[in-house]
Design an enzyme around this catalytic site. Structure first.
Site, PDB file in Angstrom:
ATOM      1  CG  HIS A   1     -29.634  17.094  10.676  1.00 49.96           C
ATOM      2  ND1 HIS A   1     -29.886  17.105   9.400  1.00 49.96           N
ATOM      3  CD2 HIS A   1     -29.140  15.880  10.805  1.00 49.96           C
ATOM      4  CE1 HIS A   1     -29.424  15.978   8.974  1.00 49.96           C
ATOM      5  NE2 HIS A   1     -29.126  15.282   9.771  1.00 49.96           N
TER       6      HIS A   1
ATOM      7  CE  LYS B   1     -31.931  11.689  45.244  1.00 46.18           C
ATOM      8  NZ  LYS B   1     -30.972  11.304  44.032  1.00 46.18           N
TER       9      LYS B   1
HETATM   10  C1  F6R Z   1     -30.994  14.107  37.690  1.00 44.27           C
HETATM   11  C2  F6R Z   1     -32.195  13.593  38.385  1.00 44.27           C
HETATM   12  C3  F6R Z   1     -33.382  13.971  38.027  1.00 44.27           C
HETATM   13  C4  F6R Z   1     -34.482  12.642  38.061  1.00 44.27           C
HETATM   14  C5  F6R Z   1     -36.038  12.986  37.822  1.00 44.27           C
HETATM   15  C6  F6R Z   1     -36.857  12.060  37.949  1.00 44.27           C
HETATM   16  O1  F6R Z   1     -29.758  13.779  38.273  1.00 44.27           O
HETATM   17  O2  F6R Z   1     -32.073  12.954  39.481  1.00 44.27           O
HETATM   18  O3  F6R Z   1     -33.487  14.172  36.481  1.00 44.27           O
HETATM   19  O4  F6R Z   1     -34.167  11.889  37.327  1.00 44.27           O
HETATM   20  O5  F6R Z   1     -36.345  14.230  38.497  1.00 44.27           O
HETATM   21  O6  F6R Z   1     -36.952  11.741  39.309  1.00 44.27           O
HETATM   22  P1  F6R Z   1     -37.327  10.117  39.607  1.00 44.27           P
HETATM   23  O7  F6R Z   1     -36.535   9.263  39.212  1.00 44.27           O
HETATM   24  O8  F6R Z   1     -37.387  10.164  41.159  1.00 44.27           O
HETATM   25  O9  F6R Z   1     -38.838  10.113  39.101  1.00 44.27           O
END
Ligand code: F6R
Length: 594
Positions: A490, A589
């Site tokens: 698509h 993180k």
């Molecule tokens: C990718 C990653 C991010 C988190 C996102 C949400 O490897 O780690 O995409 O998953 O920033 O973070 P949390 O889970 O801490 O809410």
């Protein structure tokens, strides 16, 4: 995101601050700094890495200090914008995480009152406000200053001549580490694990006063008791243990993570959380909210919840959910966030609660903001995850979702027993993938030579295609798209050709035939295809260019096995390209801004 540390005790603060800051590097940063009190406030900050900064700063004898790793949001990365920030006299220093939304207005007022600003940051209003209100007590001045600001904060403040650190938090994490005649402040537990595993989680609006003699916590001027917690993580867990990268170690920890997660749930009770109230309250729908990788876990959750609970499940990105009107009658919400601090998820949770929706959180971090906000919390047992990209915490989220749905399901006992058996076999199956990683390495290297890659899957493995693409993007810096296999025709077909390899996840379930047809269509357009498949059945091998054989599992658990393969694929592609795998550029993180 930004990291905060603080130390007060009977040792020199400088090496401790740098060591703690180094433990927070994984959060991502572009500048760092420290301020140490002793013969005035000694301030050092720049766009250096922490180890470089540690080598540059002369020996300081002070036994109290604060430090920060900054991830620029308000003003470019620069020495001036780096934290700590000081007042006019240079006697008060503050580190801050969060956002002060009314800082412009406060700054103009303070300038009119004679304060001199040097940076573009919102944070700088804090030391000036503290200076303005200081009348002999640092904690009173901090409290007054915080009364003026709107927004979120975790702060640590020090003033020369006062043998204390004052800490406070609102909507941004901050912990106090308890030592022997010394204490630590940090935005994240790994920062202080070299020194103590005794931790106090500050509540919203708490003000903590840390001295050599101990810690006092006040709320609205009155002293309050806050429980001390023992962190079950060891320093080794936040080290590489001989692996070249944290992410490789974390990928290899996944058999243990799955085992620990299951054992933990078995031991606690048959049901990890009591969801019976859902039936009593007449809950008819479920909403799962998350961001990034956690959102992909939520999408897998949708498939299994709908199959086994037979209720409609919506999965939304928390960042989008916050901006449109909601209809949430008779809905239960699950929010998934490994860090427990993602600003969009926290905001969505508050919104849900405002409309009377009960929220169950799945998080990996004890004491995180989400665990205090949600109505119920399930902790995953992934242990500390240092690499910015989520691997083992995603795995723990998946296993938790499987367990949750199985605990609550009224599907027939035989089906549940079979699933349980399948779950128990997963650690060994994952280990088989890890033991055979050399073939995956070959394909990782192969992908490293391309600039665009598609990942496709159907059904339960569609979210895993999204996750595989995300991993490749973030750690190998290769543009990748995750697609539902049926959707390529698509639009994206226009991009297919010899230079766009496609990674196809094939499962022996209802989607099998359709997937094979999709692969044939792709091959007809000249794109090389790598297939992940549980066995060589004579058909897949004929259509695909390459096949990565994965261990056979109950089809419902194929996302778990395929995830590990795709993590390794991204890892080896990233390694081949020489990327900074654990700390990809521009990423953090925990994402504490919306
Ligand atoms: C990718 C990653 C991010 C988190 C996102 C949400 O490897 O780690 O995409 O998953 O920033 O973070 P949390 O889970 O801490 O809410």
């Amino acid at each position: 995101m930004c990291g905060i540390v603080g130390y007060i005790g009977n040792r020199r603060a400088q090496p401790i601050l740098f060591n703690c800051l180094a433990r927070l590097e994984y959060r991502g940063y572009d500048s760092c700094g420290i301020a140490v009190s002793g013969g005035g406030v000694k301030l050092y900050k720049d766009t250096f890495r922490v180890d470089e900064m540690a080598r540059t700063v002369p020996r300081l004898s002070g036994m109290a200090g604060i430090g920060h790793t900054r991830w620029a949001t308000c003003g470019e990365p620069s020495a001036t914008n780096a934290h700590p920030h000081c007042d006019c006299s240079g006697n008060i220093a503050v580190v801050h995480n969060g956002i002060i939304s009314n800082f412009q207005e406060l700054k103009l007022k303070l300038i009119a009152e004679g304060h001199n600003f040097v940076s573009e940051t919102d944070t700088e209003v804090l030391p000036h406000l503290i200076e303005k209100y200081y009348n002999g007590s640092l904690e009173a001045a901090v409290e007054a200053a915080l009364g003026d600001i709107k927004g979120s904060y975790a702060i640590v403040a020090l003033k020369s001549g006062e043998t204390k650190l004052v800490v406070a938090r609102k909507d941004s994490p901050l912990i106090i580490g308890v030592g022997d005649q010394e204490s630590f402040a940090a935005s994240d537990v790994p920062a202080i694990l070299d020194y103590t595993n005794r931790v106090i989680y500050l509540e919203e609006g708490d003000i903590g006063i840390m001295t050599n003699a101990g810690i006092k916590i006040k709320r609205n001027g009155t002293e309050v008791d806050r429980k001390e917690h023992k962190i079950p993580w060891s320093v080794e867990e936040v080290q590489k243990a001989g692996y070249e990268h944290f992410i490789l170690k974390e990928i290899h920890e996944q058999p243990r993570v799955v085992r620990d997660t299951l054992v933990g749930y078995y031991q606690e009770a048959e049901l990890i959380v009591d969801l019976e109230w859902m039936r009593d309250a007449g809950i008819e729908a479920m909403l799962i909210l998350a961001c990034g990788t956690s959102y992909h876990a939520g999408l897998v959750g949708k498939y299994i919840f709908e199959e086994l609970l037979r209720i409609p499940v919506r999965v939304e990105l928390a960042s989008e959910f916050n901006y449109y009107p909601q209809t949430l009658a008779k809905t239960m919400a699950i929010v998934i966030t490994q860090s427990g601090e993602t600003a969009d998820v926290l905001r969505a949770t508050r919104r849900l609660q405002e409309v009377g929706c009960r929220v169950l959180a799945i998080t990996n971090v004890m004491g995180s903001t989400i665990s205090r906000l949600a109505d119920q919390t399930i902790y995953t047992s992934a242990g500390p995850e240092i690499s910015v990209a989520s691997t083992k915490s995603f795995m723990a989220q998946l296993v938790t979702l499987y367990w949750l749905v199985m605990s609550y399901s009224r599907a027939d006992v035989k089906r549940l027993d079979d699933m349980l058996m399948g779950l128990r076999q997963l650690p060994n199956k994952i280990q088989q993938v890890l033991d055979n990683k050399s073939s995956i390495k070959r394909y990782g290297k192969y992908l490293s030579g391309y600039e665009n890659v598609f990942f496709i899957g159907r059904g339960l493995n569609y979210p895993i295609a999204l996750e595989g693409a995300l991993k490749l993007k973030e750690i190998a810096y290769i543009h990748a798209e995750g697609y539902a296999a049926g959707e390529l025709k698509h639009g994206p077909f226009a991009l297919l050709g010899r230079d766009t390899p496609v990674v196809a996840i094939v499962a022996k379930d209802d989607t099998y035939e359709a997937m094979l047809n999709n692969i044939r269509e792709i091959k007809a357009r000249g794109a090389p295809v790598i297939v992940l498949f549980e066995e060589e059945d004579g058909t897949v091998g004929k259509i695909a260019d390459f096949v990565i054989t994965v261990p056979k599992v109950d089809f419902r658990f194929s996302p778990i096995i395929n995830t590990v393969v795709l993590q390794l694929l991204a890892y080896y592609a990233a390694k081949e390209r020489g990327c900074p795998i654990d700390f990809p550029r521009n990423l953090a993180k925990s994402v504490t801004v919306e």
